[in-house]
Design an enzyme around this catalytic site. Structure first.
Site, short mmCIF file in Angstrom:
data_model
loop_
_atom_site.label_atom_id
_atom_site.label_comp_id
_atom_site.label_asym_id
_atom_site.label_seq_id
_atom_site.Cartn_x
_atom_site.Cartn_y
_atom_site.Cartn_z
CB CYS A 24 -0.92 0.01 1.22
SG CYS A 24 -0.02 0.10 2.78
CB CYS A 27 4.37 -0.50 1.83
SG CYS A 27 3.26 -1.61 2.71
CG ASP A 471 16.34 25.66 -32.33
OD1 ASP A 471 16.73 26.83 -32.43
OD2 ASP A 471 16.91 24.70 -32.86
CG ASP A 674 18.00 19.77 -33.28
OD1 ASP A 674 18.54 19.17 -34.22
OD2 ASP A 674 18.04 21.01 -33.16
CG ASP A 678 18.29 24.04 -29.31
OD1 ASP A 678 18.25 25.28 -29.36
OD2 ASP A 678 18.22 23.31 -30.31
#
Length: 785
Positions: A24, A27, A471, A674, A678
């Site tokens: 649960c 835990c 970008d 990419d 960036d």
């Protein structure tokens, strides 16, 4: 465990522990707190659904040459009754089926069968006692005492032991509640049987029924949980178990099947049509089309030629290939993707941390409520409302076989039955499962679509976005310039010759424009000419010599003019027309005279406009941040429907960060990029999104990785994140609402006025249904449109 700097934690690469015994949210909280209390642990995130703990260690441990830091973590959890082991690199990424076997799946099945058989015997006793079953020996109370004892000693023993250990460790959980419920019912019945003078009823069937319903509920819940791992199983299935290893050279080479795990860099393997690429490889011989949709979601096949790199899991469609292994299986693209998905399921969303904190204290609150319920009904409840007790106690045989919750005759028995119902009906499991089940299904479905969330926090951030910034180069554009137009100035030179001369010189450099010219030359089947004495003038152009034809200049028109090359007025008009539309102009001179002009431009991704339109329809603000020239950026903005303040050009990395901070005033911001430049912007945004064709640095800085080249997967991922968080909120509302409603009923709130109470077996059934409902609701996410 291999180490290395982790881009998320900034410390050693995190390790993953398999933790058994968690039932649960309490835990989960207890395990996290115990891990965080250990020296050198910087972060810990525990997932109840997958039973894993994601642990980030302090890099100073490795720097100081400390012994293995994992063993103390395992020992600390063992002291609480949890069995843990590290998932090591030598194992690779285990398929979910194997991990479930490690969790003693068949032991669960055996426990359930034994419990159900004992439950049938107990139910038969009821029927025999009511004269509905002609087996009088089944009504013998001593038989039911033996059945209840066997139930608790065999299938119930793990629950009792785990509940006692967790309570002893100061972290009571679901097993503690169920163990107290079964144990108290059993002990009260045993007292009634051995000392009839107390005048209590026996209800040995109650602990048996409690155990049967609890184990049945957990079994069904576990089966439902299995389906949340469908995405991981599908990803794992992409990597075959065996490969065809080539031994020897040429026609005499022999083929031997070997395990994929035995392949190493440099090995050669044969790939037949219909087979999947076993490991990341490079094509040595042959040409074929490969289906990569399972990895990237790309619908079009990849045309593989010698020199082409292939990711593990790609499906060969046409012809045999000979491949050279680049990386072993545990470092393949499939293994990395699976690792990212598992990491996404382990890293929590902030809303889950709140739920786990509440669930961690929930069990203690329930124990206090059960104690308060017992004391109230024992001492005061029956005096305030005497009608809650049976009116004719003499009509019942004291010491006989009764059901808890049915016609209690004394305040003590009523107090026992109601407090047991409170213990059993409370369900911290639903609280603990509410978030991870939805996150698991959502991240798995995203992975099938070619999108990788790096954590539940990324999914929550994606669902709350207000602005998405892009970008330009390599993101909204392909990042590979193409030849858009040319102008031949010297009548003695043809179009192909102009391209051939320019490409021959550009082939001597790594400039991005060189790729476009060399690619066009290959497309026209033109051989590159030999070049001598080639020199590069940074930012200007190239100078070289074509043997037998004289010196050649390729570069900026202004630079060629400075070298004494005449550029006529018509040529200037042609250049101005194309540069005005964002193209890059290149002039070519041979033996001191201008022979032609070239215009090169980057290509807009085919689905860029569609992706931005879908994001705009979702109510998100859009923007374009680029370091490119104003003309090129504005032209792209117009093509994509971005205008005015939505477009910015000539930005340095620091200036992009300032733009992100400005956009954050409207709400959470995502940055899509990419390149290496960036990476700061991706890390600074609330959600960094990297296209998978970009650099590794950008992918490591991002919270969401888009595999392949389809930008339309970004709005798909954001819509999926919104639906996932909607499921999380639904699950949490159900979990909290269930407990807020049923716990008061179990405590007897409706008993005085309406005569309604929950018997412990019914309470156990409702508890099981609560957890199952949460899991099934999360599974519905996989069927949403």
């Amino acid at each position: 465990m291999a180490t290395g700097v982790d881009p998320i934690t900034g410390g050693d690469a995190p390790l993953l522990l398999e933790v058994e015994g968690m039932k649960c949210g309490g835990c989960v909280r207890a395990v996290e707190q115990r891990l965080l209390a250990q020296p050198g642990v910087r972060q810990a995130s525990v997932n109840l659904l997958t039973r894993t703990a994601w642990v980030a260690l302090d890099p100073a441990l490795s720097a100081q040459g400390q012994p293995d830091p994992v063993e103390p973590l395992i020992e600390a959890l063992a002291a609480m009754g949890y069995v843990a082991h590290q998932r090591g690199e030598q194992e690779g990424v285990l398929p979910l089926a194997e991990r479930l076997e490690q969790r003693s799946w068949w032991q669960r099945w055996r426990q359930l069968l034994v419990a159900l058989l004992l439950l049938l015997v107990s139910a038969g006793g009821h029927l025999a006692e009511a004269k509905q079953l002609p087996l009088p020996w089944l009504a013998d109370m001593r038989l039911h005492a033996v059945v209840a004892t066997l139930a608790l000693a065999l299938p119930g023993r793990p629950i009792l032991v785990a509940g006692f250990r967790s309570a002893l460790a100061g972290a009571p959980g679901m097993d503690t509640l169920v163990g107290l419920g079964m144990g108290s019912a059993y002990l009260a019945s045993l007292v009634a049987l051995l000392w009839p003078v107390v005048g209590w009823q026996c209800f040995f069937n109650e602990p048996v029924m409690l155990l049967g319903f609890v184990l049945l509920g957990r079994f069904i819940e576990e089966r439902a949980r299995l389906r949340t791992g469908d995405a991981l199983r599908e990803l794992w299935a992409l990597q075959p178990d065996e490969a065809l290893l080539l031994l020897g050279e040429g026609p005499q080479a022999s083929v031997r099947p070997v395990r994929v795990g035995a392949l190493g860099p440099g090995d050669r393997v044969r790939l037949l049509p219909g087979d999947r690429v076993p490991v990341d490889s490079r094509v040595l011989e042959g040409s074929s089309a490969l289906d990569v949709s399972s990895l990237t979601g790309e619908p079009l096949p990849l045309e593989a030629q010698p020199g082409c790199e292939l990711a593990a899991g790609s499906l060969n469609l046409q012809a045999p290939l000979v491949l050279e292994v680049l990386r072993p299986g545990r470092e393949s693209a499939v293994a990395r993707i699976i690792g990212l998905v598992e990491q996404a399921q382990a890293r929590k969303a902030p809303i889950q941390r709140l739920a786990d904190q509440l669930a961690g204290r929930f069990t203690v609150v329930v124990l206090l409520l059960a104690a308060a319920t017992f004391v109230f009904w024992w001492q005061w409840g029956t005096q305030l409302w005497p009608q809650v007790l049976a009116h004719a106690p003499s009509a019942h045989l004291h010491g006989g076989h009764r059901s808890l919750g049915m016609d209690a005759e004394t305040p003590l028995i009523l107090a026992i039955q109601l407090s047991i119902a409170v213990l059993v009906v409370a369900c911290p499991c639903a609280l603990g499962l509410a978030t991870p089940t939805a996150i698991s299904v959502g991240s798995g479905r995203a992975a099938r679509a070619g999108v990788l969330f790096r954590g539940g926090d990324g999914i929550e951030a994606a669902a709350a976005l207000r602005t998405v910034l892009f970008d330009k180069t390599g993101t909204l554009t392909v990042g590979r310039p193409r030849l858009a137009a040319l102008r031949v100035v010297d009548a003695a030179i043809s179009d192909p010759e102009l391209i051939q001369v320019a490409a021959s010189l550009e082939a001597q450099t790594r400039h991005p424009l060189a790729h476009a010219l060399v690619e066009r030359c290959h497309h026209l089947d033109l051989p590159l000419l030999p070049v001598e004495d080639c020199t590069t003038h940074p930012g200007e152009g190239l100078r070289g010599v074509l043997p037998g034809r004289g010196p050649v200049l390729v570069g900026r028109p202004e630079w060629l003019q400075a070298q004494g090359v005449a550029v006529g007025e018509p040529d200037h008009r042609w250049l101005a027309d194309h540069t005005r539309h964002g193209a890059t102009a290149v002039a070519v001179a041979l033996d001191g005279r201008l022979i032609g002009l070239l215009a090169l431009e980057d290509q807009v991704r085919p689905d860029a406009a569609q992706a931005l339109a879908q994001l705009g329809a979702m109510g998100l603000g859009l923007g374009l941040l680029s370091g490119d020239r104003q003309v090129a950026v504005e032209r792209l903005g117009v093509a994509l429907g971005l205008e005015g303040a939505q477009v910015a050009w000539g930005l340095l990395p620091q200036q992009k960060l300032e733009r992100i901070e400005a956009a954050r005033r409207r709400g959470p911001v995502a940055m899509v990029g990419d390149g290496i430049n960036d990476a700061p912007a991706l890390a600074a945004a609330d959600l960094g999104i990297a296209v998978g064709t970009g650099t590794q640095v950008a992918m490591d800085s991002a919270d969401l990785v888009v595999l392949g080249e389809r930008l339309t997967t970004i709005p798909l991922a954001l819509r999926l994140a919104r639906r996932t968080m909607a499921k999380v909120r639904q699950n949490l509302a159900w979990a909290f609402g269930y407990n807020l409603v049923v716990i008061p009923i179990a405590a007897g709130v409706l008993l005085p006025g309406f005569g309604v109470l929950l018997s412990p077996p019914l309470a156990a059934l409702l508890m099981a249904l609560s957890s199952i409902t949460v899991v099934i609701n999360a599974l519905l996410l996989g069927r949403d449109g």
